[in-house]
Design an enzyme around this catalytic site. Sequence first.
Site, mmCIF file in Angstrom:
data_model
loop_
_atom_site.group_PDB
_atom_site.id
_atom_site.type_symbol
_atom_site.label_atom_id
_atom_site.label_comp_id
_atom_site.label_asym_id
_atom_site.label_seq_id
_atom_site.Cartn_x
_atom_site.Cartn_y
_atom_site.Cartn_z
ATOM 1 N N HIS A 16 0.875 -1.172 0.000
ATOM 2 C CA HIS A 16 0.000 0.000 0.000
ATOM 3 C C HIS A 16 0.917 1.228 0.000
ATOM 4 C CE1 HIS A 16 -4.084 -1.254 0.316
ATOM 5 N NE2 HIS A 16 -3.888 -1.976 1.394
ATOM 6 N N ILE A 307 0.355 -6.404 -6.348
ATOM 7 C CA ILE A 307 -0.866 -6.605 -5.588
ATOM 8 C C ILE A 307 -1.248 -5.319 -4.867
ATOM 9 C CG2 ILE A 307 0.363 -7.458 -3.529
ATOM 10 C CD1 ILE A 307 -1.970 -9.465 -3.153
ATOM 11 N N CYS A 308 -2.533 -5.167 -4.602
ATOM 12 C CA CYS A 308 -3.063 -4.057 -3.820
ATOM 13 C C CYS A 308 -2.947 -2.737 -4.588
ATOM 14 C CB CYS A 308 -2.367 -3.996 -2.458
ATOM 15 S SG CYS A 308 -3.380 -3.264 -1.166
ATOM 16 N N ALA A 309 -2.271 -1.743 -4.045
ATOM 17 C CA ALA A 309 -2.168 -0.452 -4.721
ATOM 18 C C ALA A 309 -1.111 -0.444 -5.822
ATOM 19 C CB ALA A 309 -1.844 0.643 -3.703
#
Length: 390
Positions: A16, A307-309
Amino acid sequence: MRENRLMDSRVLDFSHFHALSIPRRNHRFAPSIMASAAKKVLVPVANGTEPLEAVITIDVLRRAGADVTVASVEKQLRVDACHGVKIVADALISDCADSVFDLISLPVRMPGAATLKDCTTLERMVKKQAADDQPYAAICAAPAVALGSWGLLKGLKATCYPSFMEQLSSSASAVESRVQQDGKVVTTDKSWTWNGNGVMRSNHGDEYTFTELNQVKWTFDSSPQILVPIANGTEEMEAVIIIDVLRRAKAEVVVASVEDKLEILASRNVKLVADGGLGGAQAFANSQKLVNMLKKQRESNKFYGAICASPALVLEPHGLLKGKKATAFPAMCNKLSDQSEAEGRVIVDGNLVTSRGPGTTMEFSLVIAEKFFGRQKALELAKTMLFVHP
């Protein structure tokens, strides 16, 4: 030698990035949602601790606003968890002996569970917790090996990892359950079932699924080399799950810090120690060396993932999603130029794999294992970890 090894590795990039600006703090994680009197939780760790169980428990409880203390039962703060994951505790167990906790949670498999069982300080603390009618919990082998051995499950229903059920039956009313609560005691068989104390109850049955486009065969020479970069503010749950699962699959995983030192402070104040460094003191989005490595992966038709942001904040701005379908953390999907597959939990497009966030990291990791080692190997891993039905 290490520099060449890192540069030749398959690159998996995650985190993130909105959390990367979090400064190093001396106080424990205290989100705005937590009440004025936060619940105090003790999570003891030891050499041989199951990193997934420890980190997921710590991460989720801190997100919920609990004041979690990670305590080492070793002589030093750093513990060498399973699968080469290195965790730095907040304190030694001896420093916590006189403290009062609302919950003591044991997140341990063998051989870490045996180390916890033999820790007299921890035994006294958990027995006092029981005498004071305060909650205590355990996962995997710990219900049988630690709680049962201490006589803290007498007359109670409890569960544990399947291979320890026979041992558990001598000290508790053993039940085959994913999560078992009996009064103030909670036990569970594995981290994917950790609900009240932790995180994800798997929605999978006998299989897991993902979306694949433009299928290509992922090949390697002797063993796949996978680079996992970490930085201050990295999502510890994502990092540890990826490292753990891929090392279980026998991939050669290198954990590299993009900071000036090997120890990083992750988003929920879990301290992780990398194997080596990429150099520089900038986070992923601004790390030119890492961006160049990712570009080289794409240009060489090698494999890379995020992955994620990170798909939105790292891959997209640098042209690494051009002509590719991808997904990302829901709040970041509007930054993807092609959002047609953004709702997928895991998307594989040729040599690229992307996923949504902490709750999809297990699937993300299993899909990578499947692409390298085959569906059968990945399913064996998923069953061993109780992510799908064994």
